[in-house]
Design a protein around this motif. Structure first.
Motif, PDB file in Angstrom:
ATOM      1  N   LYS A   1     123.860  26.633  78.464  1.00  0.00           N
ATOM      2  CA  LYS A   1     125.216  27.095  78.148  1.00  0.00           C
ATOM      3  C   LYS A   1     126.058  27.203  79.421  1.00  0.00           C
ATOM      4  N   LYS A   2     125.480  27.804  80.465  1.00  0.00           N
ATOM      5  CA  LYS A   2     126.166  27.926  81.756  1.00  0.00           C
ATOM      6  C   LYS A   2     125.164  27.666  82.865  1.00  0.00           C
ATOM      7  N   GLY A   3     125.638  27.124  83.984  1.00  0.00           N
ATOM      8  CA  GLY A   3     124.775  26.875  85.124  1.00  0.00           C
ATOM      9  C   GLY A   3     124.114  25.507  85.079  1.00  0.00           C
ATOM     10  N   HIS A   4     123.106  25.303  85.933  1.00  0.00           N
ATOM     11  CA  HIS A   4     122.394  24.027  86.052  1.00  0.00           C
ATOM     12  C   HIS A   4     120.890  24.247  85.956  1.00  0.00           C
ATOM     13  N   LEU A   5     120.189  23.250  85.407  1.00  0.00           N
ATOM     14  CA  LEU A   5     118.732  23.238  85.389  1.00  0.00           C
ATOM     15  C   LEU A   5     118.231  22.015  86.134  1.00  0.00           C
ATOM     16  N   LEU A   6     117.064  22.129  86.755  1.00  0.00           N
ATOM     17  CA  LEU A   6     116.414  20.999  87.395  1.00  0.00           C
ATOM     18  C   LEU A   6     115.198  20.596  86.565  1.00  0.00           C
ATOM     19  N   VAL A   7     115.135  19.318  86.187  1.00  0.00           N
ATOM     20  CA  VAL A   7     114.003  18.774  85.452  1.00  0.00           C
ATOM     21  C   VAL A   7     113.133  18.031  86.451  1.00  0.00           C
ATOM     22  N   CYS A   8     111.921  18.518  86.664  1.00  0.00           N
ATOM     23  CA  CYS A   8     111.074  18.015  87.744  1.00  0.00           C
ATOM     24  C   CYS A   8     109.834  17.333  87.168  1.00  0.00           C
ATOM     25  N   GLU A   9     109.632  16.070  87.494  1.00  0.00           N
ATOM     26  CA  GLU A   9     108.474  15.300  87.055  1.00  0.00           C
ATOM     27  C   GLU A   9     107.568  15.065  88.256  1.00  0.00           C
ATOM     28  N   GLY A  10     106.303  15.453  88.115  1.00  0.00           N
ATOM     29  CA  GLY A  10     105.387  15.345  89.241  1.00  0.00           C
ATOM     30  C   GLY A  10     105.658  16.474  90.228  1.00  0.00           C
ATOM     31  N   GLY A  11     104.934  16.497  91.313  1.00  0.00           N
ATOM     32  CA  GLY A  11     105.154  17.533  92.308  1.00  0.00           C
ATOM     33  C   GLY A  11     104.722  18.907  91.814  1.00  0.00           C
ATOM     34  N   LYS A  12     105.080  19.928  92.559  1.00  0.00           N
ATOM     35  CA  LYS A  12     104.695  21.300  92.223  1.00  0.00           C
ATOM     36  C   LYS A  12     105.883  22.236  92.413  1.00  0.00           C
ATOM     37  N   VAL A  13     105.816  23.350  91.687  1.00  0.00           N
ATOM     38  CA  VAL A  13     106.797  24.412  91.853  1.00  0.00           C
ATOM     39  C   VAL A  13     106.060  25.637  92.370  1.00  0.00           C
ATOM     40  N   THR A  14     106.399  26.099  93.552  1.00  0.00           N
ATOM     41  CA  THR A  14     105.728  27.245  94.158  1.00  0.00           C
ATOM     42  C   THR A  14     106.144  28.537  93.467  1.00  0.00           C
ATOM     43  N   GLU A  15     105.463  29.644  93.796  1.00  0.00           N
ATOM     44  CA  GLU A  15     105.773  30.946  93.199  1.00  0.00           C
ATOM     45  C   GLU A  15     107.197  31.376  93.518  1.00  0.00           C
TER      46      GLU A  15
ATOM     47  N   ALA B   1     107.669  17.592  81.831  1.00  0.00           N
ATOM     48  CA  ALA B   1     108.274  17.957  83.110  1.00  0.00           C
ATOM     49  C   ALA B   1     108.375  19.471  83.208  1.00  0.00           C
ATOM     50  N   THR B   2     108.528  19.939  84.432  1.00  0.00           N
ATOM     51  CA  THR B   2     108.763  21.364  84.684  1.00  0.00           C
ATOM     52  C   THR B   2     110.264  21.574  84.850  1.00  0.00           C
ATOM     53  N   ILE B   3     110.779  22.619  84.218  1.00  0.00           N
ATOM     54  CA  ILE B   3     112.219  22.881  84.254  1.00  0.00           C
ATOM     55  C   ILE B   3     112.461  24.167  85.027  1.00  0.00           C
ATOM     56  N   VAL B   4     113.315  24.082  86.040  1.00  0.00           N
ATOM     57  CA  VAL B   4     113.579  25.208  86.936  1.00  0.00           C
ATOM     58  C   VAL B   4     115.074  25.496  86.945  1.00  0.00           C
ATOM     59  N   ALA B   5     115.437  26.768  86.880  1.00  0.00           N
ATOM     60  CA  ALA B   5     116.848  27.158  86.957  1.00  0.00           C
ATOM     61  C   ALA B   5     117.364  26.948  88.367  1.00  0.00           C
ATOM     62  N   ASP B   6     118.459  26.208  88.482  1.00  0.00           N
ATOM     63  CA  ASP B   6     119.086  25.963  89.782  1.00  0.00           C
ATOM     64  C   ASP B   6     120.178  27.005  89.986  1.00  0.00           C
TER      65      ASP B   6
ATOM     66  N   CYS C   1     113.240  14.851  90.741  1.00  0.00           N
ATOM     67  CA  CYS C   1     114.067  15.854  90.069  1.00  0.00           C
ATOM     68  C   CYS C   1     115.401  15.256  89.620  1.00  0.00           C
ATOM     69  N   ARG C   2     115.846  15.682  88.465  1.00  0.00           N
ATOM     70  CA  ARG C   2     117.192  15.361  88.019  1.00  0.00           C
ATOM     71  C   ARG C   2     117.822  16.629  87.448  1.00  0.00           C
ATOM     72  N   GLN C   3     119.125  16.630  87.341  1.00  0.00           N
ATOM     73  CA  GLN C   3     119.842  17.848  86.974  1.00  0.00           C
ATOM     74  C   GLN C   3     120.378  17.791  85.553  1.00  0.00           C
ATOM     75  N   LEU C   4     120.274  18.911  84.827  1.00  0.00           N
ATOM     76  CA  LEU C   4     120.896  19.083  83.525  1.00  0.00           C
ATOM     77  C   LEU C   4     122.105  19.993  83.685  1.00  0.00           C
ATOM     78  N   LEU C   5     123.230  19.582  83.098  1.00  0.00           N
ATOM     79  CA  LEU C   5     124.459  20.351  83.216  1.00  0.00           C
ATOM     80  C   LEU C   5     124.739  21.136  81.947  1.00  0.00           C
ATOM     81  N   SER C   6     125.746  21.963  81.985  1.00  0.00           N
ATOM     82  CA  SER C   6     126.153  22.767  80.829  1.00  0.00           C
ATOM     83  C   SER C   6     126.433  21.866  79.627  1.00  0.00           C
ATOM     84  N   GLY C   7     125.883  22.223  78.460  1.00  0.00           N
ATOM     85  CA  GLY C   7     126.097  21.454  77.244  1.00  0.00           C
ATOM     86  C   GLY C   7     124.985  20.474  76.932  1.00  0.00           C
ATOM     87  N   GLU C   8     124.070  20.243  77.873  1.00  0.00           N
ATOM     88  CA  GLU C   8     122.955  19.322  77.648  1.00  0.00           C
ATOM     89  C   GLU C   8     121.726  20.084  77.173  1.00  0.00           C
TER      90      GLU C   8
END
Length: 444
Positions: A1-15, A46-51, A24-31
């Motif tokens: 709804k607001k802000g950006h998300l990062l869709v990450c394929e492969g790699g790791k996300v630390t604590e 994929a792993t999805i992280v709040a940007d 990584c690619r970015q999802l925008l508001s409305g997607e």
């Protein structure tokens, strides 16, 4: 709804939320994300992280099936098509009715790995799998389109590449993670083609013939109508929806007005309207360029699809400016007041008169006379006021500032009012401020 998300394929996300390696690619508001996994009962690919700070809307698979019923895949695919069409540089300019006809005209077909997409498409959207654009030496070639990404006849490739963003602001992405980023890619469609990826592809596409028939139906024309005529009427309907005085006409009235436009080609130096003359026509610039002058001083230039003179359909008043053709030729569509008043009559015409009067944003607090108090609360009050000269009545809402600042909820209220123009929603005129208060002026 607001802000950006990062869709990450492969790699790791630390604590700490840092992304290491992968793509990584970015999802925008409305997607949206997660539709494929819901349909197939699969794990997330994929792993999805709040940007940064985000506000999300979510729904469980159980409730989604309950709401959508048995045709969940069809509903999600239609939503994907609506989203893509609204972002397409060409199709987004069409009216909602035209867009609905386009969605109903789209063909959906599955292709196997290695197949070429031979059909010349006006628009195509990847529903599942991938497509690889190849065959061109132009920069941006060999682009891979994934689910939710599309291309159109103008060579506009959109999706992850369209979502350009600033790598320097992506603090969560480490330097060894690949960021899919860029600007809109305009591709030479004449010298390139698309090949289906290794997992196959489910494609929604719109052919030229299907697009033409969709425009015929949206314009209310009989089947077999010439393509140019159908698209002209559809374009006129689209432009009518942009004229504030006309956008709330019924579908039937809109079609009648569109067909009533008269086309004329004018040469350079020809005056379309002259300052001081009483106006009798609404004009649309179909092709060419015009110059607007007041007292022989140039004010601005008008380009393709510009509309002007709508007040002449409802009021007997002199033109406030002169408008002259500056291009070699200009194609002008005109609508006579006499024809318009035969289509739009009675209460509807009076409603348009009242609504167009509200477009006068030159009004200020000194122009308004208090009539009565409508309501009051802890934060402010609403009064019925009247313009001293035009006698137009308004509702004037006063809200006290907090520490000299406009409250956030009031800002959101004015933004929402400004974005909406509907006969069932109070028409917003303007806001005015003093040192201790903000005033919101709307129709009474």
């Amino acid at each position: 709804k607001k802000g950006h998300l990062l869709v990450c394929e492969g790699g790791k996300v630390t604590e700490s939320g840092q992304i290491v390696g992968g793509k990584c690619r970015q999802l925008l508001s409305g997607e949206s994300v997660g539709g494929r996994e819901v349909l197939r009962g699969e794990s997330y690919a994929a792993t999805i992280v709040a940007d940064g700070k985000c506000e999300l809307l979510s729904i469980t698979a159980h409730y989604l099936h309950e709401v959508m019923g048995d045709d969940l895949q069809g509903c999600l695919e239609r939503a994907l098509m609506i989203s893509a069409i609204r972002k397409s540089s060409s199709l987004s300019k069409l009216s909602p009715m035209q867009q609905d006809e386009i969605i109903d005209s789209v063909e959906i077909q599955s292709f196997k790995f290695g197949e070429k997409i031979q059909e010349k498409c006006r628009f195509a959207l990847v529903l599942e799998g991938t497509l690889k654009q190849t065959g061109s030496e132009q920069e941006g070639a060999n682009t891979i389109l994934q689910r939710g990404e599309w291309f159109d006849e103008e060579g506009d490739l959109a999706g992850a590449m369209r979502h350009g963003f600033d790598e320097d602001n992506l603090e969560r992405v480490s330097k060894n993670a690949e960021v899919v980023v860029g600007q809109v890619s305009i591709v030479d469609m004449e010298n390139s083609y698309f090949v289906v990826g290794t997992k196959g592809c489910r494609l929604a596409f719109l052919t030229e013939c299907a697009f033409h028939q969709a425009m015929v139906r949206a314009a209310g024309l009989p089947e077999g109508q010439e393509e140019g005529t159908a698209e002209d009427v559809s374009r006129k309907i689209m432009l009518i929806r942009k004229v504030r005085a006309l956008r709330n006409l019924s579908h039937e009235q809109t079609q009648m007005v569109a067909r009533a436009f008269v086309s004329e080609t004018l040469k350079s130096g020809t005056f379309v309207v002259r300052q001081g003359e009483v106006g009798t026509c609404l004009y649309v610039l179909a092709k060419g360029e015009l110059r607007v002058t007041i007292d022989k001083k140039t004010i601005r230039t008008l380009g393709r699809n510009a509309c002007f003179g709508e007040r002449a359909l409802l009021f007997d008043e002199p033109r406030s400016a002169s408008i002259v053709v500056t291009s070699h030729t200009a194609e002008i569509w005109s609508l006579e007041k006499k024809v318009f008043t035969e289509i739009v009559k009675g209460q509807m015409q009076q409603l348009l008169v009242e609504r167009i009067k509200l477009q006068d944003t030159n009004v200020n607090l000194k122009d308004l006379e208090h009539i009565k108090l409508i309501g009051a609360g802890a934060c402010g009050s609403v009064r019925l006021v009247e313009h001293r000269h035009t006698r137009t009545r308004y509702a004037l809402k006063r809200v006290h500032k907090q520490d000299g600042k406009v409250p956030e909820e009031v800002k959101r209220e004015t933004e929402l009012l400004a974005e909406n123009d509907h006969p069932f929603i109070q028409t917003y005129v303007k806001t005015m401020e003093t040192n201790d208060s903000i005033y919101i002026l709307t129709e009474a």
